[in-house]
Design a protein around this motif. Structure first.
Motif, PDB file in Angstrom:
ATOM      1  N   LEU A  66      78.063  39.467 -45.739  1.00  0.00           N
ATOM      2  CA  LEU A  66      78.411  39.815 -44.362  1.00  0.00           C
ATOM      3  C   LEU A  66      79.925  39.995 -44.213  1.00  0.00           C
ATOM      4  CD1 LEU A  66      77.645  40.181 -41.365  1.00  0.00           C
ATOM      5  CD2 LEU A  66      77.759  37.682 -41.143  1.00  0.00           C
ATOM      6  N   VAL A  67      80.693  39.048 -44.721  1.00  0.00           N
ATOM      7  CA  VAL A  67      82.158  39.117 -44.615  1.00  0.00           C
ATOM      8  C   VAL A  67      82.686  40.329 -45.381  1.00  0.00           C
ATOM      9  CG1 VAL A  67      84.315  37.938 -45.230  1.00  0.00           C
ATOM     10  CG2 VAL A  67      82.438  36.651 -44.176  1.00  0.00           C
ATOM     11  N   LEU A  68      82.200  40.524 -46.606  1.00  0.00           N
ATOM     12  CA  LEU A  68      82.657  41.666 -47.401  1.00  0.00           C
ATOM     13  C   LEU A  68      82.291  42.989 -46.740  1.00  0.00           C
ATOM     14  CD1 LEU A  68      81.856  40.435 -51.025  1.00  0.00           C
ATOM     15  CD2 LEU A  68      84.101  40.561 -49.908  1.00  0.00           C
ATOM     16  N   CYS A  69      81.141  43.043 -46.088  1.00  0.00           N
ATOM     17  CA  CYS A  69      80.741  44.249 -45.369  1.00  0.00           C
ATOM     18  C   CYS A  69      81.730  44.560 -44.249  1.00  0.00           C
ATOM     19  CB  CYS A  69      79.338  44.100 -44.798  1.00  0.00           C
ATOM     20  SG  CYS A  69      78.841  45.488 -43.761  1.00  0.00           S
ATOM     21  N   LEU A  70      82.137  43.544 -43.508  1.00  0.00           N
ATOM     22  CA  LEU A  70      83.096  43.760 -42.423  1.00  0.00           C
ATOM     23  C   LEU A  70      84.435  44.247 -42.970  1.00  0.00           C
ATOM     24  CD1 LEU A  70      82.188  40.680 -40.213  1.00  0.00           C
ATOM     25  CD2 LEU A  70      81.605  43.088 -39.796  1.00  0.00           C
ATOM     26  N   VAL A  71      84.875  43.659 -44.072  1.00  0.00           N
ATOM     27  CA  VAL A  71      86.119  44.109 -44.714  1.00  0.00           C
ATOM     28  C   VAL A  71      85.961  45.556 -45.183  1.00  0.00           C
ATOM     29  CG1 VAL A  71      87.671  43.755 -46.686  1.00  0.00           C
ATOM     30  CG2 VAL A  71      86.834  41.785 -45.375  1.00  0.00           C
ATOM     31  N   ARG A  72      84.816  45.843 -45.774  1.00  0.00           N
ATOM     32  CA  ARG A  72      84.556  47.192 -46.286  1.00  0.00           C
ATOM     33  C   ARG A  72      84.542  48.228 -45.164  1.00  0.00           C
ATOM     34  NH1 ARG A  72      79.479  48.541 -50.281  1.00  0.00           N
ATOM     35  NH2 ARG A  72      79.903  50.751 -50.499  1.00  0.00           N
ATOM     36  N   LEU A  73      83.954  47.876 -44.033  1.00  0.00           N
ATOM     37  CA  LEU A  73      83.955  48.787 -42.885  1.00  0.00           C
ATOM     38  C   LEU A  73      85.378  49.038 -42.386  1.00  0.00           C
ATOM     39  CD1 LEU A  73      80.826  47.666 -40.856  1.00  0.00           C
ATOM     40  CD2 LEU A  73      81.279  49.962 -41.738  1.00  0.00           C
ATOM     41  N   CYS A  74      86.176  47.991 -42.337  1.00  0.00           N
ATOM     42  CA  CYS A  74      87.582  48.155 -41.921  1.00  0.00           C
ATOM     43  C   CYS A  74      88.324  49.085 -42.880  1.00  0.00           C
ATOM     44  CB  CYS A  74      88.286  46.803 -41.843  1.00  0.00           C
ATOM     45  SG  CYS A  74      87.731  45.775 -40.473  1.00  0.00           S
ATOM     46  N   LEU A  75      88.133  48.878 -44.185  1.00  0.00           N
ATOM     47  CA  LEU A  75      88.780  49.756 -45.175  1.00  0.00           C
ATOM     48  C   LEU A  75      88.311  51.193 -45.023  1.00  0.00           C
ATOM     49  CD1 LEU A  75      88.960  47.833 -48.578  1.00  0.00           C
ATOM     50  CD2 LEU A  75      90.845  48.687 -47.188  1.00  0.00           C
ATOM     51  N   ARG A  76      87.036  51.364 -44.740  1.00  0.00           N
ATOM     52  CA  ARG A  76      86.483  52.716 -44.571  1.00  0.00           C
ATOM     53  C   ARG A  76      87.168  53.420 -43.408  1.00  0.00           C
ATOM     54  NH1 ARG A  76      81.395  54.981 -46.109  1.00  0.00           N
ATOM     55  NH2 ARG A  76      80.984  56.842 -44.888  1.00  0.00           N
ATOM     56  N   LEU A  77      87.414  52.678 -42.343  1.00  0.00           N
ATOM     57  CA  LEU A  77      88.074  53.271 -41.178  1.00  0.00           C
ATOM     58  C   LEU A  77      89.549  53.556 -41.440  1.00  0.00           C
ATOM     59  CD1 LEU A  77      86.416  51.097 -38.386  1.00  0.00           C
ATOM     60  CD2 LEU A  77      85.896  53.477 -38.982  1.00  0.00           C
ATOM     61  N   VAL A  98      73.216  59.383 -43.721  1.00  0.00           N
ATOM     62  CA  VAL A  98      72.270  58.470 -43.066  1.00  0.00           C
ATOM     63  C   VAL A  98      72.045  57.235 -43.935  1.00  0.00           C
ATOM     64  CG1 VAL A  98      69.862  58.211 -42.329  1.00  0.00           C
ATOM     65  CG2 VAL A  98      71.151  60.248 -41.673  1.00  0.00           C
ATOM     66  N   THR A  99      71.895  57.445 -45.244  1.00  0.00           N
ATOM     67  CA  THR A  99      71.669  56.323 -46.164  1.00  0.00           C
ATOM     68  C   THR A  99      72.845  55.360 -46.162  1.00  0.00           C
ATOM     69  OG1 THR A  99      70.253  57.685 -47.573  1.00  0.00           O
ATOM     70  CG2 THR A  99      71.185  55.708 -48.566  1.00  0.00           C
ATOM     71  N   HIS A 100      74.068  55.896 -46.228  1.00  0.00           N
ATOM     72  CA  HIS A 100      75.242  55.017 -46.249  1.00  0.00           C
ATOM     73  C   HIS A 100      75.365  54.210 -44.958  1.00  0.00           C
ATOM     74  CE1 HIS A 100      76.573  57.313 -49.805  1.00  0.00           C
ATOM     75  NE2 HIS A 100      77.088  56.137 -50.125  1.00  0.00           N
ATOM     76  N   TRP A 101      75.150  54.828 -43.812  1.00  0.00           N
ATOM     77  CA  TRP A 101      75.247  54.069 -42.554  1.00  0.00           C
ATOM     78  C   TRP A 101      74.080  53.104 -42.394  1.00  0.00           C
ATOM     79  CZ3 TRP A 101      79.617  53.155 -40.507  1.00  0.00           C
ATOM     80  CH2 TRP A 101      80.663  54.070 -40.640  1.00  0.00           C
ATOM     81  N   ALA A 102      72.913  53.468 -42.940  1.00  0.00           N
ATOM     82  CA  ALA A 102      71.778  52.533 -42.934  1.00  0.00           C
ATOM     83  C   ALA A 102      72.103  51.309 -43.783  1.00  0.00           C
ATOM     84  CB  ALA A 102      70.517  53.230 -43.437  1.00  0.00           C
ATOM     85  N   PHE A 103      72.784  51.527 -44.925  1.00  0.00           N
ATOM     86  CA  PHE A 103      73.228  50.401 -45.750  1.00  0.00           C
ATOM     87  C   PHE A 103      74.108  49.467 -44.931  1.00  0.00           C
ATOM     88  CE2 PHE A 103      72.533  52.347 -50.131  1.00  0.00           C
ATOM     89  CZ  PHE A 103      71.749  51.306 -50.591  1.00  0.00           C
ATOM     90  N   TYR A 104      75.082  50.012 -44.237  1.00  0.00           N
ATOM     91  CA  TYR A 104      75.976  49.163 -43.445  1.00  0.00           C
ATOM     92  C   TYR A 104      75.195  48.382 -42.390  1.00  0.00           C
ATOM     93  CZ  TYR A 104      80.169  51.090 -45.557  1.00  0.00           C
ATOM     94  OH  TYR A 104      81.151  51.435 -46.444  1.00  0.00           O
ATOM     95  N   ALA A 105      74.245  49.041 -41.745  1.00  0.00           N
ATOM     96  CA  ALA A 105      73.432  48.348 -40.734  1.00  0.00           C
ATOM     97  C   ALA A 105      72.655  47.195 -41.371  1.00  0.00           C
ATOM     98  CB  ALA A 105      72.474  49.336 -40.066  1.00  0.00           C
ATOM     99  N   ILE A 106      72.107  47.433 -42.561  1.00  0.00           N
ATOM    100  CA  ILE A 106      71.344  46.386 -43.250  1.00  0.00           C
ATOM    101  C   ILE A 106      72.269  45.291 -43.763  1.00  0.00           C
ATOM    102  CG2 ILE A 106      69.968  45.922 -45.314  1.00  0.00           C
ATOM    103  CD1 ILE A 106      68.477  48.489 -44.725  1.00  0.00           C
ATOM    104  N   PHE A 107      73.472  45.672 -44.240  1.00  0.00           N
ATOM    105  CA  PHE A 107      74.425  44.673 -44.720  1.00  0.00           C
ATOM    106  C   PHE A 107      74.837  43.725 -43.590  1.00  0.00           C
ATOM    107  CE2 PHE A 107      76.234  47.923 -47.979  1.00  0.00           C
ATOM    108  CZ  PHE A 107      75.135  47.746 -48.778  1.00  0.00           C
ATOM    109  N   LEU A 108      74.691  44.163 -42.350  1.00  0.00           N
ATOM    110  CA  LEU A 108      74.944  43.291 -41.197  1.00  0.00           C
ATOM    111  C   LEU A 108      73.663  42.575 -40.772  1.00  0.00           C
ATOM    112  CD1 LEU A 108      77.219  45.724 -39.145  1.00  0.00           C
ATOM    113  CD2 LEU A 108      77.965  43.727 -40.459  1.00  0.00           C
ATOM    114  N   ALA A 109      72.571  43.318 -40.675  1.00  0.00           N
ATOM    115  CA  ALA A 109      71.312  42.749 -40.164  1.00  0.00           C
ATOM    116  C   ALA A 109      70.709  41.706 -41.096  1.00  0.00           C
ATOM    117  CB  ALA A 109      70.296  43.874 -39.918  1.00  0.00           C
TER     118      ALA A 109
END
Length: 164
Positions: A66-77, A98-109
């Motif tokens: 979860l934490v790494l996903c948030l960091v990864r999203l920040c880096l992506r932006l 769609v697959t990449h954003w679905a991954f991010y949603a799942i990495f949070l959910a």
């Protein structure tokens, strides 16, 4: 002031990708400790410190994801991501996006639903975590790997080098 085209992922983006991949696969493959803890809880049976320790490993790895996903999203932006290869068909671009954003949603959910079950006793969160979200995660992993293989060996875009 010109715009810069991103041709590959940064070293931090690559490191986060592979760390998350390893942690996620670890939790998907070695979930026995958490599943055992959950069975004991459902049956009202005694739980030993070793049972809790095993379940905690699964929980802590999930929280790390979860934490790494948030960091990864920040880096992506902040750092952006490379464009899809020019020869990629439009439908494949859409599937990849769609697959990449679905991954991010799942990495949070996935971690949030696990937290909901393990720390707050929410059975619905637990059912989602171990059922449809887990199944969707496996499906996306397979789709992701197939997409990379198609790029690498059919379209010969050498897409893999951007994340290797």
């Amino acid at each position: 002031m010109g715009s810069t085209t991103v041709t590959g992922y940064s070293i931090p983006q690559k490191a986060l990708h592979w760390m998350m991949a390893l942690l996620i696969l670890f939790n998907l493959i070695f979930s026995d400790g958490m599943e055992h803890w959950n069975r004991l809880m459902r049956r009202g049976e005694p739980i030993t410190p070793d049972d809790i320790a095993s379940a905690n490993i699964h929980a802590y790895v999930g929280i790390a994801v979860l934490v790494l996903c948030l960091v990864r999203l920040c880096l992506r932006l902040v750092q952006a991501v490379p464009e899809a290869p020019a020869d990629e068909p439009p439908i494949a671009r859409l599937v990849a996006k769609v697959t990449h954003w679905a991954f991010y949603a799942i990495f949070l959910a996935m971690p949030l639903s696990g937290i909901g079950k393990y720390y707050f006793g929410n059975d619905i969160a637990g059912e989602l975590h171990g059922g449809p979200i887990k199944l969707l995660l496996w499906a996306l992993i397979v789709l992701h790997i197939l997409g990379v293989l198609v790029h690498q060996f059919f379209w010969r875009t050498n897409l893999l080098r951007r994340m290797a």
